[in-house]
Scaffold this active site. Structure first.
Site, PDB file in Angstrom:
ATOM      1  N   GLY A 104       2.955   6.294  -5.629  1.00  0.00           N
ATOM      2  CA  GLY A 104       1.559   5.902  -5.549  1.00  0.00           C
ATOM      3  C   GLY A 104       1.320   4.888  -4.459  1.00  0.00           C
ATOM      4  O   GLY A 104       2.226   4.142  -4.072  1.00  0.00           O
ATOM      5  N   GLY A 106      -1.753   1.980  -3.156  1.00  0.00           N
ATOM      6  CA  GLY A 106      -2.954   1.273  -3.566  1.00  0.00           C
ATOM      7  C   GLY A 106      -3.281   0.159  -2.606  1.00  0.00           C
ATOM      8  O   GLY A 106      -2.689   0.050  -1.531  1.00  0.00           O
ATOM      9  N   PHE A 108      -2.582  -2.867  -2.891  1.00  0.00           N
ATOM     10  CA  PHE A 108      -1.489  -3.832  -2.819  1.00  0.00           C
ATOM     11  C   PHE A 108      -0.347  -3.355  -1.932  1.00  0.00           C
ATOM     12  O   PHE A 108       0.421  -4.148  -1.409  1.00  0.00           O
ATOM     13  CB  PHE A 108      -0.936  -4.090  -4.223  1.00  0.00           C
ATOM     14  CG  PHE A 108      -0.388  -2.838  -4.865  1.00  0.00           C
ATOM     15  CD1 PHE A 108       0.935  -2.463  -4.677  1.00  0.00           C
ATOM     16  CD2 PHE A 108      -1.199  -2.033  -5.645  1.00  0.00           C
ATOM     17  CE1 PHE A 108       1.430  -1.305  -5.247  1.00  0.00           C
ATOM     18  CE2 PHE A 108      -0.710  -0.876  -6.218  1.00  0.00           C
ATOM     19  CZ  PHE A 108       0.611  -0.511  -6.015  1.00  0.00           C
ATOM     20  N   GLY A 109      -0.182  -2.028  -1.812  1.00  0.00           N
ATOM     21  CA  GLY A 109       0.953  -1.475  -1.083  1.00  0.00           C
ATOM     22  C   GLY A 109       1.357  -0.122  -1.637  1.00  0.00           C
ATOM     23  O   GLY A 109       0.504   0.714  -1.938  1.00  0.00           O
ATOM     24  N   GLN A 110       2.680   0.086  -1.808  1.00  0.00           N
ATOM     25  CA  GLN A 110       3.202   1.381  -2.207  1.00  0.00           C
ATOM     26  C   GLN A 110       4.241   1.220  -3.315  1.00  0.00           C
ATOM     27  O   GLN A 110       4.889   0.187  -3.426  1.00  0.00           O
ATOM     28  CB  GLN A 110       3.891   2.076  -1.024  1.00  0.00           C
ATOM     29  CG  GLN A 110       3.057   2.113   0.246  1.00  0.00           C
ATOM     30  CD  GLN A 110       3.886   2.495   1.463  1.00  0.00           C
ATOM     31  OE1 GLN A 110       4.096   3.669   1.739  1.00  0.00           O
ATOM     32  NE2 GLN A 110       4.358   1.502   2.198  1.00  0.00           N
ATOM     33  N   VAL A 111       4.372   2.275  -4.129  1.00  0.00           N
ATOM     34  CA  VAL A 111       5.428   2.333  -5.135  1.00  0.00           C
ATOM     35  C   VAL A 111       6.257   3.582  -4.859  1.00  0.00           C
ATOM     36  O   VAL A 111       5.719   4.688  -4.802  1.00  0.00           O
ATOM     37  CB  VAL A 111       4.866   2.365  -6.567  1.00  0.00           C
ATOM     38  CG1 VAL A 111       6.012   2.459  -7.578  1.00  0.00           C
ATOM     39  CG2 VAL A 111       4.020   1.136  -6.839  1.00  0.00           C
ATOM     40  N   LYS A 126       8.384  -1.385  -5.630  1.00  0.00           N
ATOM     41  CA  LYS A 126       7.021  -1.733  -5.219  1.00  0.00           C
ATOM     42  C   LYS A 126       7.112  -2.506  -3.907  1.00  0.00           C
ATOM     43  O   LYS A 126       7.695  -3.587  -3.859  1.00  0.00           O
ATOM     44  CB  LYS A 126       6.366  -2.581  -6.303  1.00  0.00           C
ATOM     45  CG  LYS A 126       4.901  -2.905  -6.097  1.00  0.00           C
ATOM     46  CD  LYS A 126       4.368  -3.660  -7.312  1.00  0.00           C
ATOM     47  CE  LYS A 126       2.889  -3.963  -7.209  1.00  0.00           C
ATOM     48  NZ  LYS A 126       2.400  -4.677  -8.418  1.00  0.00           N
ATOM     49  N   ASP A 223      -4.914  -7.768 -16.606  1.00  0.00           N
ATOM     50  CA  ASP A 223      -5.289  -6.382 -16.305  1.00  0.00           C
ATOM     51  C   ASP A 223      -4.694  -5.410 -17.313  1.00  0.00           C
ATOM     52  O   ASP A 223      -4.158  -4.356 -16.948  1.00  0.00           O
ATOM     53  CB  ASP A 223      -4.847  -6.002 -14.892  1.00  0.00           C
ATOM     54  CG  ASP A 223      -5.592  -4.770 -14.363  1.00  0.00           C
ATOM     55  OD1 ASP A 223      -6.672  -4.449 -14.915  1.00  0.00           O
ATOM     56  OD2 ASP A 223      -5.105  -4.132 -13.412  1.00  0.00           O
TER      57      ASP A 223
END
Length: 503
Positions: A104, A106, A108-111, A126, A223
């Protein structure tokens, strides 16, 4: 289609320390080699070299990052510390992770799904964007995960398992265990039908255990939502993930936190908040696990607070007055003969006349006037569809009472995590409408092994183990339904899979 690239893999194993199950599964290839030195096997990387990061043109960080400050990864890349920053215990060969797939991307960055070359386990990595704000928050997330790991060394408190953290070409990398699908995706694949009350209670109990753990550490998750609760091998076992938005209770520097459907009233009005905002989210999650849809599906923040007050009641005057958003959503109401003015929530017409671009309020047929009516109406619908529905016939009183005590606008009146664990809906004890929550008095840890303190010198309290339900775990059956129900609220984010229990 690229030709698979062979990858030589070797690992040093202490065979005397491994169980037969581990030897015959995780280290099967090494076991074959031990039994037969002539045995040869080379792991093949499929689609080697295929770009995973989009866009894949290098324009920053010496050509390593794209225009969004994401590191450009390809299948077969190796991630390893570029400085001596790894927090993992040194293994033979060091921390080396082989990139296999993108899980994924987003804001924030990547996973990435990666292979840990030291022990052949699969992990999630992450990789944070190369931007100061994200880097700073990632450093906090890393410290929080390390604190949780130290407070939960046996990994039995239902938090995402922390493995490693390091810097990789100016990107913070956080390595964790790899889990299954998130609860929202499971509900979605079940046509938004929700879970049984037993399964809901089992899942919520584990989330409450996480809340006990992190609140004792002075941490607010900020969250909690179904997307951030992942299946641990199979339901009902779950774990809470994504501490990227988390803060310490005495350092609540952010005002825009929590996903909208699960945002606590004190956050919406801009008042001071503490770990109790996570308990509001827990109540929202519990309702959604049964209903299959959010109980407060607001189209905007105003619509969210409008729905909350319409179902539960008005916001206390003290909370409104102390909130930074009091002029944004509330107006003064002058009563003749009364000297003191009163703040009330704007009507829809008043708010939309000032905010013309705000999405309109949408009526959802499953949302009723009260919590009890909403839950009972859905159970009645299940019985109408299937007169043998166990969910429709189940005693819903403990569940409704649990929601009433967690979805309380005043955070001081809201159940704490420990009190919620003692509630009959979670504990399985006999239900009484006159049930009183036990006092919440955590005892400071006296264990000689518990020497870790949080960065703000707060004593870590002894954690109360979750209360085990007396009934047996429910059986899970996959559910297919010919038609998707109407009035399913639009989600802002929709991550990952599974099966749900039939009604």
């Amino acid at each position: 289609m690229t030709k698979p690239r062979p990858v030589q893999m070797s690992v040093t194993i202490d065979w005397s320390a491994q169980s037969p199950m581990i030897k015959c599964s995780l280290y099967l290839v090494e076991l074959y080699k031990k039994c037969n030195p002539q045995f040869k096997w080379i792991r093949q990387i499929k689609d080697d070299g295929i770009a995973l990061t989009q866009p894949s043109a290098g324009v920053r960080n010496d050509g390593l990052d794209n225009v969004n400050d994401d590191f450009i990864f390809r299948v077969g890349d190796v991630i390893t510390p570029t400085a001596q920053t790894s927090t993992a215990r040194r293994k033979p060969g060091g921390s080396v992770y082989l990139v296999e797939a993108m899980m994924g991307q987003g804001s924030f960055g990547q996973v990435l799904r990666c292979l840990d070359m030291s022990d052949h386990s699969t992990v999630g990595v992450k990789v944070i964007k190369n931007q100061p704000a994200y880097t700073k928050q990632a450093q906090l997330e890393k410290e929080i995960l390390k604190m949780i790991k130290q407070a939960d060394p046996h990994d039995d408190r239902h938090c995402l398992g922390f493995v490693d953290a390091f810097d990789f070409y100016n990107h913070v990398c956080i390595v964790t265990e790899l889990l299954g699908d998130d609860l929202y995706t499971i509900i979605k694949e079940g046509r938004y039908r929700g879970f049984s009350l037993d399964l809901t209670a089992s899942i919520v109990a584990q989330v409450l255990d996480v809340c006990c753990l992190i609140s004792d550490l002075g941490i607010i998750h900020c969250d909690l939502k179904p997307e951030n609760i992942l299946v641990d091998r199979c339901l009902p076992a779950v774990k809470v993930i994504d501490f990227g938005s988390s803060v310490f209770e005495n350092k609540t520097i952010y005002s825009y936190i929590q996903s909208r459907y699960y945002r606590a009233p004190e956050v919406i009005v801009g008042a001071k908040y503490n770990t109790q905002i996570d308990m509001w989210s827990v109540g929202c999650i519990a309702a959604e696990l049964f209903l299959g849809r959010p109980i407060f599906p607001g189209s905007s923040e105003y619509d969210q607070i409008f729905r909350i007050t319409a179902m539960i009641g008005p916001i206390p005057q003290e909370m409104i007055a102390s909130g930074r958003n009091r002029r944004k959503y509330f107006v003064e109401e002058i009563t003749p003969g009364v000297a003191q003015t009163r703040l009330r929530l704007m009507t829809m017409q008043e708010y939309h006349s000032l905010n013309e671009k705000t999405p309109p309020h949408k009526n959802h047929s499953f949302v009723k006037d009260t919590i009890a009516k909403t839950i009972d109406a859905y159970a009645t619908q299940l019985l109408h569809e299937n007169e043998k529905s166990q969910r429709g016939k189940a005693d819903r009183r403990p569940f409704i009472d649990f929601l009433r005590r967690t979805l309380v606008i005043d955070p001081q009146q809201r159940l704490t995590p420990r009190q919620a664990l003692a509630h009959p809906f979670i504990s399985g004890a006999a239900f009484s409408e006159h049930w009183q929550p036990p006092p919440d008095k955590p005892i400071p840890s006296q264990s000689p092994h518990s020497t870790h303190r949080n960065p703000f010198s707060e004593v870590i309290a002894t954690i109360t183990a979750p209360i085990t339900r007396t009934d047996s775990s429910p059986q899970l059956n996959s559910l297919s339904h010919p038609q998707q129900p109407q009035n399913v609220p639009t989600r802002l984010a929709a991550p990952t899979i599974g099966s749900v229990e039939s009604s």
